[in-house]
Every structure is written in structure tokens, then in C-alpha cells.
Design an enzyme around this catalytic site. Structure first.
Site, PDB file in Angstrom:
ATOM      1  N   ARG C 278      12.236  20.208 -22.322  1.00 22.09           N
ATOM      2  CA  ARG C 278      12.178  20.849 -23.632  1.00 22.09           C
ATOM      3  C   ARG C 278      13.432  21.703 -23.783  1.00 22.09           C
ATOM      4  O   ARG C 278      13.476  22.814 -23.276  1.00 22.09           O
ATOM      5  CB  ARG C 278      10.914  21.721 -23.690  1.00 22.09           C
ATOM      6  N   HIS C 282       9.931  27.063 -26.884  1.00 20.83           N
ATOM      7  CA  HIS C 282       8.635  26.446 -27.137  1.00 20.83           C
ATOM      8  C   HIS C 282       8.397  26.301 -28.638  1.00 20.83           C
ATOM      9  O   HIS C 282       7.986  25.256 -29.126  1.00 20.83           O
ATOM     10  CB  HIS C 282       7.509  27.277 -26.514  1.00 20.83           C
ATOM     11  N   TYR C 291      12.212  33.384 -19.177  1.00 15.11           N
ATOM     12  CA  TYR C 291      11.568  32.672 -18.061  1.00 15.11           C
ATOM     13  C   TYR C 291      12.355  31.500 -17.476  1.00 15.11           C
ATOM     14  O   TYR C 291      11.854  30.809 -16.603  1.00 15.11           O
ATOM     15  CB  TYR C 291      10.161  32.203 -18.464  1.00 15.11           C
TER      16      TYR C 291
HETATM   17  C1  LIG Z   1      -6.828  24.930 -26.032  1.00 12.43           C
HETATM   18  C2  LIG Z   1      -5.513  25.611 -26.222  1.00 12.43           C
HETATM   19  N1  LIG Z   1      -5.117  26.570 -25.369  1.00 12.43           N
HETATM   20  C3  LIG Z   1      -3.964  27.213 -25.556  1.00 12.43           C
HETATM   21  C4  LIG Z   1      -3.144  26.916 -26.613  1.00 12.43           C
HETATM   22  C5  LIG Z   1      -1.837  27.692 -26.826  1.00 12.43           C
HETATM   23  N2  LIG Z   1      -0.666  26.842 -26.524  1.00 12.43           N
HETATM   24  C6  LIG Z   1      -0.032  26.170 -27.492  1.00 12.43           C
HETATM   25  S1  LIG Z   1       1.178  25.180 -26.908  1.00 12.43           S
HETATM   26  C7  LIG Z   1       0.883  25.661 -25.304  1.00 12.43           C
HETATM   27  C8  LIG Z   1       1.677  25.043 -24.193  1.00 12.43           C
HETATM   28  C9  LIG Z   1       1.560  23.537 -24.154  1.00 12.43           C
HETATM   29  O1  LIG Z   1       2.405  22.990 -23.167  1.00 12.43           O
HETATM   30  P1  LIG Z   1       2.571  21.415 -22.983  1.00 12.43           P
HETATM   31  O2  LIG Z   1       1.252  20.749 -23.093  1.00 12.43           O
HETATM   32  O3  LIG Z   1       3.332  21.191 -21.739  1.00 12.43           O
HETATM   33  O4  LIG Z   1       3.398  20.922 -24.264  1.00 12.43           O
HETATM   34  P2  LIG Z   1       4.900  21.286 -24.684  1.00 12.43           P
HETATM   35  O5  LIG Z   1       4.817  22.536 -25.501  1.00 12.43           O
HETATM   36  O6  LIG Z   1       5.673  21.457 -23.450  1.00 12.43           O
HETATM   37  O7  LIG Z   1       5.355  20.143 -25.509  1.00 12.43           O
HETATM   38  C10 LIG Z   1      -0.149  26.603 -25.269  1.00 12.43           C
HETATM   39  C11 LIG Z   1      -0.624  27.262 -24.050  1.00 12.43           C
HETATM   40  C12 LIG Z   1      -3.594  25.913 -27.483  1.00 12.43           C
HETATM   41  N3  LIG Z   1      -2.875  25.544 -28.549  1.00 12.43           N
HETATM   42  N4  LIG Z   1      -4.761  25.282 -27.268  1.00 12.43           N
END
Ligand SMILES: Cc1ncc(C[n+]2csc(CCOP(=O)(O)OP(=O)(O)O)c2C)c(N)n1
Ligand SMILES: Cc1ncc(C[n+]2csc(CCOP(=O)(O)OP(=O)(O)O)c2C)c(N)n1
Ligand SMILES: [Mg+2]
Ligand SMILES: [Mg+2]
Lengths: 394, 325, 394, 325
Positions: C278, C282, C291
Site C-alpha cells: 500500500r 491507509h 509507523y
Molecule cells: C469489522 C471491522 N473492524 C475494523 C474496521 C476498521 N478498519 C478499516 S480498514 C482497517 C484495516 C484493513 O486492513 P486490510 O484488510 O489489510 O486492508 P488494506 O487497508 O490494507 O487494503 C480497519 C482496521 C472495519 N472497517 N471493520
């Protein structure tokens, strides 16, 4: 940073891991002798007999209590029959102060730890001496002094709890670990995935013990997962795993002993898959003839884990026919007599209806309780269990 | 005393709790080195180490399952759910496990050490999934406590109270107020009591009741009402479960009128419970129907969030209608 | 019956599967040439250019919209930067009528399928032309006609839904499958475990596409799981799996094409793990400098998937510098102009507040709505977005 | 007409729905060859094949996630949760997904085909985890429908109505009544309307309201009351969400009194919502406070289940107290 350290290929190569077969660890043959090539395990006579007695006790308890259920003396029962070696062999490999977080079919672990027949009966009959105060169905045992977490019906919830419990043990630094038992069915729950992954990431001294007994109620393992058992899932978490013959008391004991060492010394979580079979119905409410054959059951009855251990003990002359007869008789008598006493004990006090919701009864709940007592006083004949206790104010 | 915003007050409460008792642990998604997406756990890992403040994998059911186990073992876990909207995967661990742990074991075991923190509520253009107020889902669950603070001072005192309460507590933080303003917060260790509502302002004509971020909205509504010479008694419920009915009853026995407000949808919201109880306990004293000013019975919207929310004008109108009934 | 068919061992043997390494499939080097030993993939010029344009469009959109967010024109934004090849290469390997159930960082898939700039903008600004009626945050796109399920913020919920959707496609028998995208973080959720296990047991034509981009917000993959990526989990479900260089458009496309064939022809679910990074924050609310290091980011910027594909296209003479310049310019202009139009469009009608909760507005909700309109009529200046619409009865 | 118990009526409804529309699928834990632990899906796999009636792995969040996907695709899934107590692992899929699917997509997609069946309620010595009545948890969730039948005839008609309703429906079955008695059930295909309460018995002095298994308990209480010359109007709410307030309002405008009963705990239970609404809409007509007769604010007990439950005597007493107020 991503963590992969993998080789490179230039053609798309798919795999389902089928080529990576996990072997099954065995030591004891059904005739009571060791397999060729198997080393005699380090298990002394006292411990062997402690294990054996717990196994026989469990079998006797199960038979008697199922009969009691059939007679209408008990509302519900669940047998461990066929899985005694898996449960007791693993518990026996632990320190008696290690935590046990079980599913529900692990009464053998409690028996091994020294839960008395009276303690079993009080829970089964939900009487005033039940530690659980008559609040849960039969078989939902718990014992703080024996480090056995009270059973909870929702499946798999105890698995991430075990990870957390063991994390706390690691911080406490007293060298204890937690074992959590669950069925191959419960391992389908999301909580299983959460628990194993968190344990591997946080290096937690926990042993995940899967009793793969072939069925989740009527659902056979092949409709539960497509893989060869539950064990291969460990690869996904980079967790140490072993598969063991669950009807082989010596193998289960050895495997768990080694797993405990890894857990406690290296904070390394371990998954153990014990291959076994639920010889009885799922519970007293179930009739397996609707979903499996007698033939299949018979084939597994041939692999009875108690008989297998008995033969080993006889072979070593640590046990003889007279011992067996005496044990069986005394246990039967003890179970029956204890049951008779327990079923006569009065139900838990009326106030147990509202205590323990919080550390203290809240004012609102106290009010609800007063209201209830007034009501019972008005209709004593309608509430025979508690009419005598509804007298007076709080 | 120091000036702190609500996040700083929460961070300070966690710091205070961790310093006072080494059994206190803070964890959740992004809670470790980064200090949480709202930075409520900033510096805690640096100060107390990775074993006491850490990131978890992204799995709410696991976070709470793990926390339940830790609490049963005797640790004092403070688990963060990143948004209250994401607490539902942990619903089973909370409702079937945390809430029933003590009761089902006859008090052999309990998870009283458990605290779950989660930012809740709307007004931040968060849409469906960054705005919900799920307190009523939990308020139907005996065995849990549910607490919502309204300002930095309350946040620190109630959070310390929650962490040390011998029962599992859900602590919902009004994220709209996280950085909205600062207030005086003692730097010392202090606790505010759980289960006690607080009369913020005395008045005679009508009682207006809410919690969390709604308290600020109520304040604005009451200003409008007082301009029209309506004397309002304002109560912050603070603890949703078990709730302090007596304080509300006493107030309504005096004023004869009650308006309750929350952001969650009307149907099944906690205002219903309050209205049901108060109509029962104050029946002969009520001069008008108890009014509920709440979100609509829809998922939480985005573009039309302003229209959806129970703002000060809606509360003011409800107060007037109630008085004029 | 239990399903194991494993070998027997007589000493306790533990493994964590570390010896079973999944290779990474690659075709294209960063300089735009194929690896030695890699075959030229079957990708014609038209499709290659369709893919490339979608990648560049996505990059341009992301840059412009992040800037718009920084200017305060947009409340929130999420970039796909660095992951364009993973997303678009896989979507391009599907039939355009296959279902896509994405997480949120897959705008490239929509771009490839032909979602117009206007359609993007209407969602981002939640205006009256947004299909989602302004109810969700920016980037929660959806398109029924392009078979792209509306994004939902709760992570991983779409994964078991994809299993169900694909089961329905299998029954419908029209030869379609579903692809579901998710991050390596979301793969920790219980829903992931449920989805893969059910797909394997019920033989469902679904492709699980994991974008392993190294981070879940601030949490690095090494704090997400201990294993070497997400791919080894497939073994636990006996699911076909492949790991692919996610910045390699040709490898992603080939792997997904093969996976689709397995899904559709054999009802065989497949897990694809695309190793990528990425490159951006985020989301617009995040600042990764807290981080991770610039150095780490730079190392991955060297592996830019768009540049890699551009070089391959230039090499084949399917593309030249002028084409590139013209494309960039026209896309920038289009995005900016379309944005300007979209942000001026009025918000969705007031009644969208209460429609679509059910198939019809319930009487109680209609009443709440009437009440709201009355209120807005009283305070029109307080509700500028809707004051004009609050007139009259329902 | 045939005599059927409630299980047979449910089985017959599923059979009818599957015969009429091949998009209807039934699945869940042990639902396939075995026909479910209560046998509600008996013979369906034999009749319609393994692709349309099947066992799932043991994972409720997966069952409902899978069902949501199927419904979005255009199939008509009827998912069984083995006990309502085990629905909580699926809470997120239901509350954040099923309920919001249509709204969040602007009606591009919906899971309206979804029906979730689950046996609920006490009185069977089931303790904590085989006795709960979780309807109120879902009644706070706009987008869902929640239905509870009281007898075999209602069960078949309402279940067919639920399966064909274009919205996600939770169908809670009072398992205590599964085999308790039989009733006349048409063998033909018929639907009963969702969202409409039913006046079971007209009366003048007081309205008594409930749903599901409580209707039988109410009947016994009302018998006692009528012996004391209290004329009761009895209403079965049938659909908890969206609920038919108008029928209740009209009744209370006539009787001036209301008793509501459910097995779930008092606090946050759905009786609270009803009381809150009715005190608002019938304020000037109410002659006494609306009474709630419910379970205690505790987890569901076992040995003392009889004491816990809102039985006919407690309802009778509430009726009397209400009349004497
Ligand atoms: C059930 C749930 N828990 C927490 C979140 C908050 N949240 C949104 S994105 C994220 C990280 C997701 O990481 P990843 O699956 O690796 O996807 P990336 O952002 O790297 O594409 C979090 C913790 C959420 N949207 N849904
Ligand atoms: C969350 C949850 N879902 C469903 C059930 C109902 N249930 C009780 S036992 C059981 C089967 C469990 O099978 P397995 O885990 O293999 O254990 P075994 O009975 O074979 O020992 C089911 C479905 C439950 N108790 N909890
Ligand atoms: Mg099993
Ligand atoms: Mg990621």
C-alpha cells in the site's frame, strides 16, 4: 512489510497442500502391546493407574447417568464414551494447576483431577450444593480449585478465551499453561480462527486440543471440512501441530507432554488433533441411528481406548482381573449411592435467582426479587421449590 | 488540574490505571505503537512495554474472547474496539460470555476485570458504519454495565471507575467530542461512581435526560427553552446499565414532565425503557406524555445526517410541545 | 467418519508447516521484460490497453481526489496506489458479468469494467445522482449493471457473502463465478474462516483474492499473523491456492484466468494471495510516517506496477510516449471537470432518508418523516440541504 | 385441513415454499439428511436434493453471511440457527449487513429473499443457552422484520409470508410449543400478513398483549381474570418489527389499560418500546400505568425457571393490580 520469503516460479502453480500429509502418532496397539519401533513411554505405575481409574470412572458415570436420564431422574446427559483416552491422557500430561477450558464432553479431565462423585452429582441435579447454583444444564461442570473453567454451551467461545487466559499466565510467569478442548465441529466457528491466530502471533502458552470424533451431532466430518482433518490448519497460523491416535492413551499422553513443554518453555502454542470416535449418541436427546450405521459404530467399538489401556496394564502386571472387578463394582456402587443422595438434596436457594448477575445485587433487581417473593407467598402451591423460602423481606 | 480534551483525559485515565496496577493491559487494532486510530492509547506501549499495550490481529470476536480469558485469569484487560459499529462480531463473546460468566459459574469465575472501550456516535460525517450508538443492544443484557461520559472530566473519572469495577463494563466514548473542547481534569487518580445519574442543572417545569454527546445538544436546547421561561432540570444518565431510575423518578415527580434523547433509532432505543419505567413509577404525577427525541428508524445516513440527528432544535420543540400539552 | 488418511509415526513429531513453502508466481520484471523461463502470456493488445488505461485512470483519480480531500472539497478518500495491477489484472481475467465483492480499495476493478468518471464522482460527493443516494462515505461504490456489489465498511463480511453468491451462481448454471477481494488484515476476521471452509465443503465457484499489501492501517503483517502470508491457510481448507507477485500485471492476470477456469469448470474455489504494498496512506485520515519508514516506501515505489506494465507495452510497441502524455492529460482534465460538475449537484432528495429501509416505507417511518418535514419547515435555515424539499404532505 | 403440531406446520410451510419456487433453499447445522435437531426440515433433502437442503459447517456467522450472499444473488435462502441463543455469532451479518443491504446500496442490491428461522424461548429446562428470547436485540434494527407465531396455523401462514416478504425476516419459533399440541392447518398454500397484530379476543376493561408462546400463558391468565369479571382484550402482536402500533393504540383507547408480557428480561425488552409508544399515544385515555410482566433481569436460569418465567399467575396479578390501580 509483507513476510513472505518464498521461491519464484514462472508458471502458475496451484496446490491444495494435499501432498503435505500429517502423520498420526501412535504407540499402543489394540492388543495392549506397543507398535514395533515404539519406545516404552515414561509413565510410572501410579500415574498409569490414576489415569486408568479416571477412565473407568468416566465410563461408569456415563453409563449410570444415561440410564438415570432414561429413567427420568435427570433431564439431560452427555457421554464421553470412546474418547476417554483423548481427554484423560492429555489432562494427565499437564500440571494439575494448569488451566482447562473444555467444551462439554471432557468430564474425564475433571475425574482425573479429583472432582468427587458428589461434586459431579450436585451439578447434574442442580441442587443446593452445585457450585453453579443450579443455573446451567447437566454436565456444565466447573471447579475453581481444580482449575477447570465452568462449561459454557456456546461452542468455541472458550478457544479465544484460552488464548487470553494463557497470555495472562505467561505474564504471571509461574510456568503454567492452558489447554482448551473442542470438537472438530466447533473448530468451524470464527472463534477458532481468532484464537489460533492470536496465540501464534502473541506466542501464548496454550494447547489447542481438538477431539476429532467424526461427528458434530449428525453432521459427519466430511460435511464439516474438506481437508484431511483439522490439523493442517496449523500451517496457516505457523503453529506447531501433531496428530495423534486419540484412542491410544500412551500416544496422547506423550504428545501432550511434549506439547506442554513447548508451551511452557518456549511460549509456543500447539495444536493437537486426536483422532477418535463418539461411540455414544451426541447427547441423551439424540439418536444416531438416523445418520450413521451400526457397522461403523462397531468398527470403532473394536478400538475401545479403555480396553486398550487395560490390556497394557495387565501386560505389565500393574493390574489384574480382580482389581478390575473390584474397581468396577465399587465405582458402580459409589455412583449409584451418591446419585441417590444428590437427587434428594433441595434446590438452590431462591436468592440464587438474582445473585451473581453482578458482584452485588443491584437495587432494581432486589426490587424485582422482593416482588417475586411476594408473589410466591401468594401462590405457594404454584412454586413448590421455593415456596418455603419466600417468607419475609430481603 | 490540567486542561485536557476528551482523548487526552482518556489517555490519562489509561496511563493512571496502568501505572497503579500492573495487571492492567490495553490492546486492540492499531492500539500498540501507533496509539490507536484516535490516539487514545498514545505512548502507553512506549511507557509500559509491548506485553502490556499491543496491537491485536484484526478480529473483534478474538479481541473480546481473548479479553474474557484474560479477565477470568485475573488480569485487567481494557480492550479497544476501533469503532462501536464494529463491536457486533464480538456480540456473542459479550452477550453470551462476558455478561453470563459469573452467574453461570455460581461465582466460581468472573470476568469482572474486563473493560471494553469503543468510540460511538454521529455528527462526524461517518455514515452507516462510523456513527452508530449501540448502547441499547447491550442494555438488554443483565450482567453488563454500560457507561457513556459527556466531557473530559467525566471521561477520566468514569473510565477509572469502569476499569476498577468488578463487573464487565462497556465504555462508549462520544467521538464527536474527542477533540471538540477541553476542560479541567485533575491529574490525580480519581473515580466517578458507576450506576449514578447526575443532575447537571436543577429546574422545575420539565426534566430533560440524555447521555454522552447528547448532553451538549441538550444544553443548547435548554438555553432556548429557558429564554421562553421554561425551567428545565437536566440529567446526565452516565450509566445506561444498570441505570439510576431513582434519580429520574425523583426529578419527574417534581417536574411532571420528561423528555429523553439519544442518537440511536427510536424503536427499541433505551429511551423506550426509560419512558416505560417512568410512566409506571410517576403515573399520577405526569402532566404530559414522556417524549423521545431520537434518530429516525433508519440506518445512519451520511449526506442528510443533520436532518437525521436529534439536534437542539428538535429537543427544544419537544420541550415546548410537552409543556404545551 | 473421520477423514484422515495419514501415515503412522511412533515418535511424537511436530511441525508448523514451515518446510512447505508456497512459491510466488511472476512473469514480468520491473524493466518491462519477462523473466527468463517465463512464457509470453496470452493477452491481446486491446485487452492490454484496456487494462493499462484503467490502471492509469485509477492512479490519476486517486491523486486528484486525495488533493480534493486536502482542499476540503471531499470528506474522505482511499487510494489504491501501488495495488493497481493486483486489482485490475485479476478483474480483467474474469468475464465482465462475473460478480465482484470488494473490500474498498478496488476502484480499479470498477474503472476496468467501465464505471464512468461521473459515476465515481457522484458517489464521492454523495449527490442526487449517487446510486447509493448519499448514504455512505466516499469510496463506497456499487453498480448493479457492472456486477459490482456496493461496498460495506465492516471488514470481511463480504467474504462469506461471496461464497453464498457463488453458490447461487452454481445453481443458476450460467457459468459465472464471484471474486471477492480483501486485505491481509481482514483475513483475520472470523468471517474469512467461515467463507473459505464453506466454499471448500460446498464446492463453490468463488475466487478469494487477498491483497497482501503489508499493512492493516498501522498494523504490519507480522503482527497480523505469524505464518508466511495468508496463502498457507488454504491447506487447512483443502483449497487450491496460488501466490502471485501483485505488482506483476501479467502474472496476476494469468493466475486469475487459471483460477477462474477452475472455479467455473470444476466448481473449485481458489485462494489467490497477491503480494503487494500500500504505497499511500491507509486513507486520507491516516499518516503512515508514524509507523513505517520512507525507506521502506521507496523500496516499493521502485516496484510500481503501472510503470512496469508501461515498459512492457512500450517494449511491444503497443504504446508510446505520446500516447502516454495524451492519456494522462485527458484523464486529468476529465477527472477535474467531472468533479466540478458533480460537486455542484444537489444532495439526494430528503425522502431518501427513509426510503429503502424496507421495500416500502412503513407507516411508522412515514409518520416520522412527516414530523421531520414539519420541523424543517419551521427551521428552514437550520437545514439548508433539505429546506426546499420539506414542503407539503407526503 | 389437517391436524399438525407446530413442527409439522413449519415443515409443511418449508415444503410448500420449496415446491412452489425452486429458488428456495433450506440449510443450517444438521438441517440436511437428518432434518434438523428438532426435525423441522425432515424429508426436505430427500425430496428436493442435496443442493437445495443441506448441512452447513458449524459456524453461524458463515451461515448468515452465506445466506446474505445467496439472497443478494436472487436465491431465497431459509437459514436455520439451531437455537436462538446461538444467533449472536451472526449478529454482525444480520445487524450490519442484512438490515442495511438495501439502504446502503440505494436499492441497487437487497437481501429481501432472506429468512432466518430459530427456535426461541424457555420452559423446557434449557437453562441459559437453550431458552433465550432475543427478539428485542433485533427490534432495534431498522431494515429487519421480526416475526413470532403462536400456533401451528399461524406458524405455517406467517412462515410462508416471511419467506416471500421482500425484506430480511427473522422468524423465531416458540420451541416449547413445537410438539405441545396440534391444530387445524390448511394443506394448501396460504400466507398470513406480516406487520399486523391480531385481536384474539375482544374485551372492554383491559388489553393484554404478547406474542409466541406467551399467548398460551395469557390465555390462562385471562381465564382467571374473566372469572373475576374482568373483560380482557387479547392481542397477539405477531410481528415485533415493524410492529402494528395502531391496533394496540385503538385497543387501549377503548380499554384504557395495558399489560404487556414477554419472557425476555425486563430492561430493554420490547415491552418497553410498546409501553413508551402507548403512553405517548394514549396518554389521556390511560387509567393506570402500563404494566410489563417479563423475565427477571438475570440470565435465564435452570432449576428456578418456574420462578423466573412470567407465568399466568403473574400476568393475572398484573391484570388485577392494573384494574385496581
Ligand atoms: C469489522 C471491522 N473492524 C475494523 C474496521 C476498521 N478498519 C478499516 S480498514 C482497517 C484495516 C484493513 O486492513 P486490510 O484488510 O489489510 O486492508 P488494506 O487497508 O490494507 O487494503 C480497519 C482496521 C472495519 N472497517 N471493520
Ligand atoms: C454456537 C453454537 N452453535 C450451535 C450449538 C449446538 N450444538 C451443540 S453441540 C453441537 C455439535 C458439536 O460438535 P463437535 O464440536 O464436533 O463436538 P462433539 O459433540 O462431537 O464432541 C452443536 C451444533 C452450540 N452449542 N453453540
Ligand atoms: Mg465432533
Ligand atoms: Mg492490508
Amino acid at each position: 512489510m509483507t513476510t513472505t520469503r518464498s521461491e519464484v516460479v514462472y508458471t502458475p502453480t496451484f496446490t491444495d497442500g494435499d501432498e503435505f500429509r500429517l502423520p498420526t502418532f501412535k504407540l499402543l496397539q489394540q492388543d495392549g502391546t506397543l507398535y514395533d519401533g515404539a519406545e516404552t513411554p515414561d509413565l510410572d505405575r501410579d500415574k498409569a493407574l490414576r489415569i486408568y481409574r479416571a477412565m473407568v470412572f468416566t465410563r461408569v458415570l456415563d453409563e449410570r447417568m444415561l440410564a438415570a436420564q432414561r429413567q427420568g431422574r435427570l433431564s439431560f446427559y452427555m457421554q464421553c464414551t470412546g474418547e476417554e483416552a483423548a481427554v484423560i491422557g492429555s489432562t494427565a500430561a499437564l500440571d494439575d494447576a494448569d488451566m482447562i477450558m473444555a467444551q462439554y464432553r471432557e468430564q474425564g479431565a475433571l475425574a482425573y483431577r479429583g472432582f468427587t462423585t458428589d461434586e459431579f452429582m450436585n451439578q447434574l441435579f442442580g441442587n443446593e450444593q452445585d457450585y453453579g447454583k443450579g443455573r446451567q444444564m447437566p454436565i456444565h461442570y466447573g471447579s475453581a480449585k481444580l482449575h477447570y473453567m465452568t462449561i459454557s454451551s456456546p461452542l468455541a467461545t472458550q478457544i479465544p478465551q484460552a488464548t487470553g487466559y494463557a497470555y495472562g499466565q505467561k505474564l504471571a510467569g509461574k510456568g503454567h499453561c492452558t489447554i482448551t478442548y473442542f470438537g472438530e465441529g466447533a473448530a468451524s466457528e470464527g472463534d477458532f480462527h481468532a484464537a489460533l491466530n492470536m496465540a501464534a502471533v502473541h506466542k501464548v502458552p496454550v494447547i489447542f486440543f481438538c477431539r476429532n470424533n467424526g461427528y458434530a451431532i449428525s453432521t459427519p466430518a466430511i460435511e464439516q471440512f474438506a481437508a484431511d482433518g483439522v490439523a493442517p490448519r496449523a500451517f496457516g497460523y505457523k503453529m506447531q501441530v501433531i496428530r495423534v491416535d486419540g484412542n491410544d492413551i500412551l500416544a496422547v499422553h506423550e504428545a501432550t507432554k511434549a506439547a506442554r513443554r513447548m508451551a511452557v518453555e518456549d511460549n509456543c502454542p500447539v495444536l493437537i488433533e486426536a483422532m477418535t470416535y463418539r461411540l455414544a449418541a451426541h447427547s441423551s436427546s439424540d439418536d444416531p441411528s438416523g445418520y450413521r450405521s451400526k457397522k461403523e459404530e462397531e468398527a470403532w467399538r473394536e478400538k475401545d481406548p479403555i480396553l486398550r489401556m487395560q490390556r497394557w496394564l495387565l501386560d505389565r502386571q500393574w493390574w489384574n482381573e480382580d482389581d478390575e472387578k473390584a474397581l468396577q463394582e465399587s465405582l458402580r456402587r459409589e455412583v449409584l449411592e451418591t446419585m441417590k443422595r444428590a437427587e434428594k438434596r433441595p434446590p438452590p436457594a431462591l436468592e440464587t435467582l438474582v445473585s451473581d448477575v453482578y458482584d452485588e445485587v443491584t437495587p432494581a433487581l432486589a426490587e424485582q426479587f422482593e416482588h417475586l417473593k411476594m408473589h410466591i407467598r401468594k401462590y405457594p402451591e404454584a412454586y413448590p421449590k421455593s415456596a418455603g423460602q419466600a417468607k419475609g423481606g430481603a | 488540574m490540567a486542561k485536557m480534551n476528551m482523548l487526552q483525559a482518556i489517555n490519562n485515565a489509561l496511563d493512571t490505571a496502568m501505572a497503579a496496577d500492573e495487571r492492567v493491559l490495553c490492546f486492540g487494532e492499531d492500539v500498540g505503537g501507533f496509539g490507536g486510530v484516535f490516539r487514545a492509547t498514545s505512548h502507553l506501549q512506549q511507557k509500559y512495554g509491548k506485553t502490556r499495550c499491543f496491537n491485536t490481529p484484526l478480529v473483534e470476536q478474538g479481541i473480546i474472547g481473548f479479553a474474557n480469558g484474560l479477565a477470568a485469569q485475573g488480569s485487567i484487560p481494557v480492550a479497544e474496539i476501533q469503532f462501536a459499529d464494529y463491536i457486533f462480531p464480538a456480540f456473542d463473546q459479550i452477550v453470551n460470555e462476558s455478561a453470563k460468566f459469573r452467574y453461570r459459574s455460581g461465582n466460581l469465575f468472573n470476568v469482572g476485570g474486563l473493560t471494553i472501550r469503543a468510540p460511538y456516535g454521529g455528527g462526524i460525517s461517518g455514515g452507516h458504519y462510523h456513527s452508530q450508538s449501540p448502547e441499547a443492544y447491550f442494555a438488554h443484557t443483565p450482567g453488563l454495565k454500560v457507561v457513556v461520559p459527556r466531557n473530559p472530566h467525566q471521561a477520566k473519572g468514569l473510565l477509572l471507575g469502569a476499569i476498577r469495577d468488578p463487573n464487565p463494563v462497556l465504555f462508549f466514548e462520544p467521538k464527536r467530542l474527542y477533540r471538540a473542547s477541553t476542560g479541567d481534569v485533575p491529574e490525580s487518580d480519581y473515580e466517578l461512581p458507576l450506576g449514578e445519574a447526575e443532575i447537571i442543572k436543577e429546574g422545575d417545569d420539565i426534566t430533560v435526560l440524555g447521555w454522552g454527546a447528547q448532553m451538549e445538544v441538550i444544553e443548547r436546547a435548554v438555553e432556548l427553552a429557558e429564554k421562553e421561561s421554561i425551567s428545565c432540570e437536566v440529567i446526565d444518565l452516565r450509566t445506561i446499565l444498570p441505570w439510576d431510575a431513582q434519580t429520574v423518578i425523583d426529578s419527574v415527580l417534581k417536574t411532571g414532565r420528561l423528555v429523553v434523547t439519544h442518537e440511536a433509532p427510536l424503536t427499541g432505543g433505551f429511551a423506550g425503557e426509560i419512558a416505560a419505567t417512568i410512566q409506571d413509577r410517576c403515573f399520577l404525577y405526569l402532566e404530559s406524555p414522556i417524549a423521545r427525541v431520537t434518530g429516525l428508524d433508519t440506518p445512519f445516513p451520511l449526506t442528510l445526517e443533520k436532518e437525521y440527528l436529534p439536534d437542539h432544535l428538535k429537543i427544544f420543540e419537544a420541550i415546548k410541545a410537552n409543556i404545551e400539552f
